[in-house]
Design a protein around this motif. Structure first.
Motif, PDB file in Angstrom:
ATOM      1  N   ARG A 247      14.383  17.367 -12.198  1.00  0.00           N
ATOM      2  CA  ARG A 247      14.912  18.102 -11.043  1.00  0.00           C
ATOM      3  C   ARG A 247      14.170  17.738  -9.766  1.00  0.00           C
ATOM      4  O   ARG A 247      14.770  17.559  -8.709  1.00  0.00           O
ATOM      5  CB  ARG A 247      14.784  19.608 -11.258  1.00  0.00           C
ATOM      6  CG  ARG A 247      15.843  20.190 -12.104  1.00  0.00           C
ATOM      7  CD  ARG A 247      15.572  21.680 -12.245  1.00  0.00           C
ATOM      8  NE  ARG A 247      16.127  22.150 -13.481  1.00  0.00           N
ATOM      9  CZ  ARG A 247      17.091  23.039 -13.559  1.00  0.00           C
ATOM     10  NH1 ARG A 247      17.554  23.591 -12.467  1.00  0.00           N
ATOM     11  NH2 ARG A 247      17.571  23.391 -14.711  1.00  0.00           N
ATOM     12  N   GLN A 248      12.850  17.652  -9.870  1.00  0.00           N
ATOM     13  CA  GLN A 248      12.054  17.310  -8.695  1.00  0.00           C
ATOM     14  C   GLN A 248      12.352  15.891  -8.223  1.00  0.00           C
ATOM     15  O   GLN A 248      12.455  15.638  -7.029  1.00  0.00           O
ATOM     16  CB  GLN A 248      10.571  17.473  -8.987  1.00  0.00           C
ATOM     17  CG  GLN A 248      10.149  18.923  -9.062  1.00  0.00           C
ATOM     18  CD  GLN A 248       8.677  19.089  -9.389  1.00  0.00           C
ATOM     19  OE1 GLN A 248       8.017  18.148  -9.845  1.00  0.00           O
ATOM     20  NE2 GLN A 248       8.161  20.283  -9.162  1.00  0.00           N
ATOM     21  N   ALA A 249      12.513  14.964  -9.151  1.00  0.00           N
ATOM     22  CA  ALA A 249      12.842  13.585  -8.794  1.00  0.00           C
ATOM     23  C   ALA A 249      14.226  13.517  -8.146  1.00  0.00           C
ATOM     24  O   ALA A 249      14.428  12.790  -7.166  1.00  0.00           O
ATOM     25  CB  ALA A 249      12.784  12.692 -10.030  1.00  0.00           C
ATOM     26  N   TYR A 250      15.162  14.281  -8.692  1.00  0.00           N
ATOM     27  CA  TYR A 250      16.513  14.336  -8.125  1.00  0.00           C
ATOM     28  C   TYR A 250      16.464  14.889  -6.704  1.00  0.00           C
ATOM     29  O   TYR A 250      17.070  14.332  -5.793  1.00  0.00           O
ATOM     30  CB  TYR A 250      17.399  15.206  -9.005  1.00  0.00           C
ATOM     31  CG  TYR A 250      18.779  15.450  -8.441  1.00  0.00           C
ATOM     32  CD1 TYR A 250      19.760  14.475  -8.512  1.00  0.00           C
ATOM     33  CD2 TYR A 250      19.095  16.658  -7.830  1.00  0.00           C
ATOM     34  CE1 TYR A 250      21.025  14.687  -7.989  1.00  0.00           C
ATOM     35  CE2 TYR A 250      20.359  16.890  -7.303  1.00  0.00           C
ATOM     36  CZ  TYR A 250      21.318  15.900  -7.389  1.00  0.00           C
ATOM     37  OH  TYR A 250      22.566  16.108  -6.861  1.00  0.00           O
ATOM     38  N   TRP A 251      15.718  15.962  -6.518  1.00  0.00           N
ATOM     39  CA  TRP A 251      15.627  16.575  -5.190  1.00  0.00           C
ATOM     40  C   TRP A 251      14.927  15.638  -4.204  1.00  0.00           C
ATOM     41  O   TRP A 251      15.317  15.545  -3.045  1.00  0.00           O
ATOM     42  CB  TRP A 251      14.915  17.918  -5.281  1.00  0.00           C
ATOM     43  CG  TRP A 251      14.899  18.638  -3.988  1.00  0.00           C
ATOM     44  CD1 TRP A 251      13.814  18.955  -3.239  1.00  0.00           C
ATOM     45  CD2 TRP A 251      16.035  19.135  -3.253  1.00  0.00           C
ATOM     46  NE1 TRP A 251      14.190  19.613  -2.096  1.00  0.00           N
ATOM     47  CE2 TRP A 251      15.559  19.741  -2.085  1.00  0.00           C
ATOM     48  CE3 TRP A 251      17.400  19.122  -3.491  1.00  0.00           C
ATOM     49  CZ2 TRP A 251      16.385  20.318  -1.140  1.00  0.00           C
ATOM     50  CZ3 TRP A 251      18.232  19.703  -2.551  1.00  0.00           C
ATOM     51  CH2 TRP A 251      17.722  20.281  -1.392  1.00  0.00           C
ATOM     52  N   ARG A 252      13.890  14.922  -4.652  1.00  0.00           N
ATOM     53  CA  ARG A 252      13.209  13.954  -3.780  1.00  0.00           C
ATOM     54  C   ARG A 252      14.160  12.848  -3.354  1.00  0.00           C
ATOM     55  O   ARG A 252      14.180  12.450  -2.186  1.00  0.00           O
ATOM     56  CB  ARG A 252      11.983  13.362  -4.482  1.00  0.00           C
ATOM     57  CG  ARG A 252      10.736  14.197  -4.349  1.00  0.00           C
ATOM     58  CD  ARG A 252       9.487  13.435  -4.762  1.00  0.00           C
ATOM     59  NE  ARG A 252       9.569  12.912  -6.116  1.00  0.00           N
ATOM     60  CZ  ARG A 252       9.233  13.591  -7.212  1.00  0.00           C
ATOM     61  NH1 ARG A 252       8.782  14.819  -7.101  1.00  0.00           N
ATOM     62  NH2 ARG A 252       9.325  13.040  -8.400  1.00  0.00           N
TER      63      ARG A 252
ATOM     64  N   GLN B  39      12.160  20.060 -15.441  1.00  0.00           N
ATOM     65  CA  GLN B  39      11.596  20.285 -14.106  1.00  0.00           C
ATOM     66  C   GLN B  39      11.243  18.976 -13.406  1.00  0.00           C
ATOM     67  O   GLN B  39      11.491  18.833 -12.212  1.00  0.00           O
ATOM     68  CB  GLN B  39      10.359  21.193 -14.218  1.00  0.00           C
ATOM     69  CG  GLN B  39       9.811  21.645 -12.901  1.00  0.00           C
ATOM     70  CD  GLN B  39      10.781  22.533 -12.126  1.00  0.00           C
ATOM     71  OE1 GLN B  39      11.665  23.161 -12.694  1.00  0.00           O
ATOM     72  NE2 GLN B  39      10.621  22.571 -10.822  1.00  0.00           N
ATOM     73  N   ASP B  40      10.653  18.012 -14.121  1.00  0.00           N
ATOM     74  CA  ASP B  40      10.289  16.734 -13.506  1.00  0.00           C
ATOM     75  C   ASP B  40      11.528  15.987 -13.015  1.00  0.00           C
ATOM     76  O   ASP B  40      11.526  15.392 -11.934  1.00  0.00           O
ATOM     77  CB  ASP B  40       9.511  15.861 -14.484  1.00  0.00           C
ATOM     78  CG  ASP B  40       8.126  16.407 -14.778  1.00  0.00           C
ATOM     79  OD1 ASP B  40       7.593  17.170 -13.937  1.00  0.00           O
ATOM     80  OD2 ASP B  40       7.587  16.085 -15.847  1.00  0.00           O
TER      81      ASP B  40
END
Length: 87
Positions: free
Chosen positions: A6-11, A3-4
């Motif tokens: 994924r969030q970094a990728y999306w950011r 999840q972390d």
């Protein structure tokens, strides 16, 4: 991908899109519309620069943005281990 990550990728993805949209807005709205009169005082090959920017320059910038997006997304995909190829 956790999840972390994924969030970094999306950011990273949304930051790239935001920055490219800012460039797009500057070129299309500011240089091609709002500043067209002052830019027309500059000549580019005998043509007023404001007119050239609105007609041709913005298209060159937009095509360049497509290439920048493709290259930068490839780097982001590799950084976060995103692989579009199925095995």
């Amino acid at each position: 991908m956790n999840q972390d990550k994924r969030q970094a990728y999306w950011r990273a993805n949304t930051a790239l899109i935001r920055n490219l949209l800012i460039v797009w807005a500057l070129v299309s709205l500011v240089f091609s519309i709002l500043l067209v009169q002052p830019l027309n005082n500059i000549r580019l090959g005998g043509v007023p620069f404001g007119f050239w920017m609105a007609q041709q320059g913005s298209i060159f910038v937009f095509v360049g943005l497509i290439f920048v997006y493709a290259v930068q997304m490839d780097k982001i995909d590799r950084k976060y281990g995103v692989n579009r190829r199925s095995k």
